[in-house]
Scaffold this motif. Sequence first.
Motif, PDB file in Angstrom:
ATOM      1  N   ILE A  21       0.622  -0.832  -0.293  1.00 21.10           N
ATOM      2  CA  ILE A  21      -0.445  -0.219  -0.333  1.00 21.10           C
ATOM      3  C   ILE A  21       0.416   1.290  -0.242  1.00 21.10           C
ATOM      4  CG2 ILE A  21      -1.537   1.247   1.043  1.00 21.10           C
ATOM      5  CD1 ILE A  21      -2.900  -0.749  -0.288  1.00 21.10           C
ATOM      6  N   ALA A  22       1.481   1.284   0.776  1.00 20.97           N
ATOM      7  CA  ALA A  22       2.668   2.439   1.027  1.00 20.97           C
ATOM      8  C   ALA A  22       3.484   2.612  -0.360  1.00 20.97           C
ATOM      9  CB  ALA A  22       4.277   2.410   1.863  1.00 20.97           C
ATOM     10  N   ALA A  23       3.721   1.691  -1.000  1.00 20.72           N
ATOM     11  CA  ALA A  23       5.032   1.466  -2.551  1.00 20.72           C
ATOM     12  C   ALA A  23       3.993   2.294  -3.472  1.00 20.72           C
ATOM     13  CB  ALA A  23       4.988   0.533  -2.751  1.00 20.72           C
ATOM     14  N   THR A  24       2.153   2.220  -3.177  1.00 17.25           N
ATOM     15  CA  THR A  24       1.165   2.391  -4.443  1.00 17.25           C
ATOM     16  C   THR A  24       0.851   3.921  -4.187  1.00 17.25           C
ATOM     17  OG1 THR A  24       1.051   0.190  -4.017  1.00 17.25           O
ATOM     18  CG2 THR A  24      -1.002   1.295  -5.687  1.00 17.25           C
ATOM     19  N   TYR A  25       0.113   4.419  -2.965  1.00 18.70           N
ATOM     20  CA  TYR A  25      -0.150   5.490  -2.797  1.00 18.70           C
ATOM     21  C   TYR A  25       0.890   6.626  -1.551  1.00 18.70           C
ATOM     22  CZ  TYR A  25      -4.437   2.791  -3.806  1.00 18.70           C
ATOM     23  OH  TYR A  25      -5.108   1.725  -4.456  1.00 18.70           O
ATOM     24  N   ALA A  27       0.656  10.190   1.364  1.00 20.19           N
ATOM     25  CA  ALA A  27      -0.198  10.161   1.977  1.00 20.19           C
ATOM     26  C   ALA A  27      -1.085  11.782   1.603  1.00 20.19           C
ATOM     27  CB  ALA A  27       0.023  10.386   4.053  1.00 20.19           C
ATOM     28  N   LYS A  28      -2.214  12.116   2.538  1.00 19.16           N
ATOM     29  CA  LYS A  28      -2.704  12.619   1.942  1.00 19.16           C
ATOM     30  C   LYS A  28      -2.698  14.713   3.267  1.00 19.16           C
ATOM     31  CE  LYS A  28      -7.092  14.615   1.354  1.00 19.16           C
ATOM     32  NZ  LYS A  28      -9.307  14.298   1.739  1.00 19.16           N
ATOM     33  N   GLY A  31      -4.160  20.998   1.621  1.00 21.26           N
ATOM     34  CA  GLY A  31      -3.726  21.669   1.043  1.00 21.26           C
ATOM     35  C   GLY A  31      -3.259  21.671  -0.010  1.00 21.26           C
ATOM     36  N   LYS A  32      -3.023  20.096  -0.081  1.00 19.53           N
ATOM     37  CA  LYS A  32      -1.984  19.380  -1.588  1.00 19.53           C
ATOM     38  C   LYS A  32      -3.188  18.619  -2.445  1.00 19.53           C
ATOM     39  CE  LYS A  32       2.873  20.199   0.682  1.00 19.53           C
ATOM     40  NZ  LYS A  32       4.009  19.492   0.971  1.00 19.53           N
ATOM     41  N   GLY A  33      -2.605  18.207  -3.165  1.00 18.61           N
ATOM     42  CA  GLY A  33      -3.056  17.490  -4.295  1.00 18.61           C
ATOM     43  C   GLY A  33      -2.312  16.957  -5.013  1.00 18.61           C
TER      44      GLY A  33
END
Length: 221
Positions: A21-25, A27-28, A31-33
Motif C-alpha cells: 500500500i505504501a509503495a502504491t499510494y 499520504a494525504k 492543501g495539496k493534491g
Amino acid sequence: MTKTEIVNFVKAVRIQHDENIAATYVAKEAGKGLSTNDYTTTEKTKLSGIATGAQVNVIENVSIKGGAAGSINTETKVLTLDLDSYAKTSDISAALNYKGSVDTFSELPASGNSNGDVYNIKTAGDTDRYGASVKAGDNVVYVVDAITPANSGWDALGGVMDLSGYVQTVSGKSLIYDSLVSGLETLISGSAETFDDDDIASIFSDDDDDENEDEPSGGGE
C-alpha cells in the motif's frame, strides 16, 4: 500449526500488505493534491512562476480606432487612460457663453472678453471684424485669434431678415402693379362694353384664348 505460528503468519501478511500500500499510494496532506510525474522541467518552471491569483488573457493595451489611448503597468496591473486630447462635457457646454443684449454694436465691451462670449444686438448698424453688416437681432460671438491676437474680435452669427418689402404668395393669385390696376380700371370705365369676372381673369391668364377677341370692324364681303 500452533497458535503462535498462525499469529506470526497473519502478521507477516499484514506487514507485506502495508508495504504494498505504501509503495502504491501517498499520504494525504491538507492543501495539496496529486498530479502525474510526466511534467517536463520547462513546464514545472512555468508553473512555479505563476503568481497567486493570476488570470489568463490579461489585457495588455487599450486603443480607440487604432490609436493608443492608454497603457497598463505590468507590475501594478493599473490601466492609465490618456484623455488629454478629448474634450470634456464642460468644455463643450461652455463653447458659447451668452452674456446678454446691447442696443448697438458699438456698445459691445472693448476689453475683458473671453473666447465664446455672445451678445444680442438690438439695432442694426456697424460691421463685424470681417466687414459683414450687423443687422437688428444679430447674435455676435467674440473670437480669440491665437495666431494673431490683434485680429481677435466679434463675428456675426446671424440675425433677423427684414421681409417687409416682400409679399406672401397666395395660391391662384398673381402679383400685379398698382399702375396696371389703375390703367385697367380707366379702360373699363371708359368703355361702352360690359366686362365680367371671366374677362378680367383672362387678362392675367397665360393661356392662349381668342374667344374674347372682338370681330374686326368694317364691312366685309
